[in-house]
Scaffold this motif. Structure first.
Motif, PDB file in Angstrom:
ATOM      1  N   LEU A  45       3.728  10.632   2.317  1.00 24.53           N
ATOM      2  CA  LEU A  45       3.413   9.207   2.226  1.00 24.53           C
ATOM      3  C   LEU A  45       4.156   8.401   3.285  1.00 24.53           C
ATOM      4  O   LEU A  45       3.622   7.431   3.827  1.00 24.53           O
ATOM      5  N   GLY A  46       5.369   8.811   3.589  1.00 21.42           N
ATOM      6  CA  GLY A  46       6.120   8.135   4.650  1.00 21.42           C
ATOM      7  C   GLY A  46       5.558   8.429   6.024  1.00 21.42           C
ATOM      8  O   GLY A  46       5.340   7.522   6.836  1.00 21.42           O
ATOM      9  N   ALA A  47       5.283   9.700   6.290  1.00 21.03           N
ATOM     10  CA  ALA A  47       4.826  10.106   7.625  1.00 21.03           C
ATOM     11  C   ALA A  47       3.394   9.673   7.909  1.00 21.03           C
ATOM     12  O   ALA A  47       3.083   9.206   9.012  1.00 21.03           O
ATOM     13  N   GLU A  54      11.337   4.435  -0.819  1.00 22.35           N
ATOM     14  CA  GLU A  54      11.304   3.796  -2.139  1.00 22.35           C
ATOM     15  C   GLU A  54       9.872   3.459  -2.551  1.00 22.35           C
ATOM     16  O   GLU A  54       9.494   3.632  -3.704  1.00 22.35           O
ATOM     17  N   GLN A  55       9.068   2.952  -1.604  1.00 21.35           N
ATOM     18  CA  GLN A  55       7.675   2.631  -1.902  1.00 21.35           C
ATOM     19  C   GLN A  55       6.905   3.898  -2.274  1.00 21.35           C
ATOM     20  O   GLN A  55       6.104   3.900  -3.213  1.00 21.35           O
ATOM     21  N   ALA A  56       7.134   4.962  -1.525  1.00 20.87           N
ATOM     22  CA  ALA A  56       6.448   6.229  -1.794  1.00 20.87           C
ATOM     23  C   ALA A  56       6.836   6.768  -3.161  1.00 20.87           C
ATOM     24  O   ALA A  56       5.984   7.272  -3.908  1.00 20.87           O
ATOM     25  N   VAL A  62       3.628   6.433 -10.398  1.00 22.27           N
ATOM     26  CA  VAL A  62       2.549   5.883 -11.224  1.00 22.27           C
ATOM     27  C   VAL A  62       1.172   6.476 -10.914  1.00 22.27           C
ATOM     28  O   VAL A  62       0.270   6.391 -11.740  1.00 22.27           O
ATOM     29  N   ALA A  63       1.003   7.075  -9.729  1.00 23.41           N
ATOM     30  CA  ALA A  63      -0.340   7.507  -9.338  1.00 23.41           C
ATOM     31  C   ALA A  63      -0.479   9.000  -9.062  1.00 23.41           C
ATOM     32  O   ALA A  63      -1.593   9.505  -9.000  1.00 23.41           O
TER      33      ALA A  63
END
Length: 93
Positions: A45-47, A54-56, A62-63
């Motif tokens: 998710l970061g790359a 933190e967002q990832a 939750v998903a």
């Protein structure tokens, strides 16, 4: 009445085996395998999506769906982490 068949959602999936941070095998430890699969998803998710760690983590919490995929190949358990791509607004039709 029959329900219409579900349409498959495009997903991205990572896998984890029970390796600790030092690379040692943790013999069929599903918790360690799940952690590894989740960390791989967070890294992706970061790359690929530009999310901060933190967002990832929040998005995955939750998903994403963690599932035990296999425990028969001793010493490795296999856990998958799946994230439907339609959680990203621009992926929706």
């Amino acid at each position: 009445t029959e329900l219409p068949p579900e349409t498959a959602r495009p997903c991205f999936q990572t896998t984890g085996i029970p390796l600790d941070d030092g690379g040692e095998n943790e013999d069929v430890n599903v918790t360690v395998a799940a952690r590894r699969a989740l960390l791989e998803m967070i890294d992706w998710l970061g790359a690929e999506r530009g999310l901060r760690r933190e967002q990832a983590y929040v998005l995955a919490s939750v998903a994403a769906d963690l599932r035990v995929a296999e425990v028969v190949n001793i010493p490795n358990a296999l856990v998958t982490c799946t994230l439907a791509l339609d959680v990203f607004e621009h992926e929706q039709g």
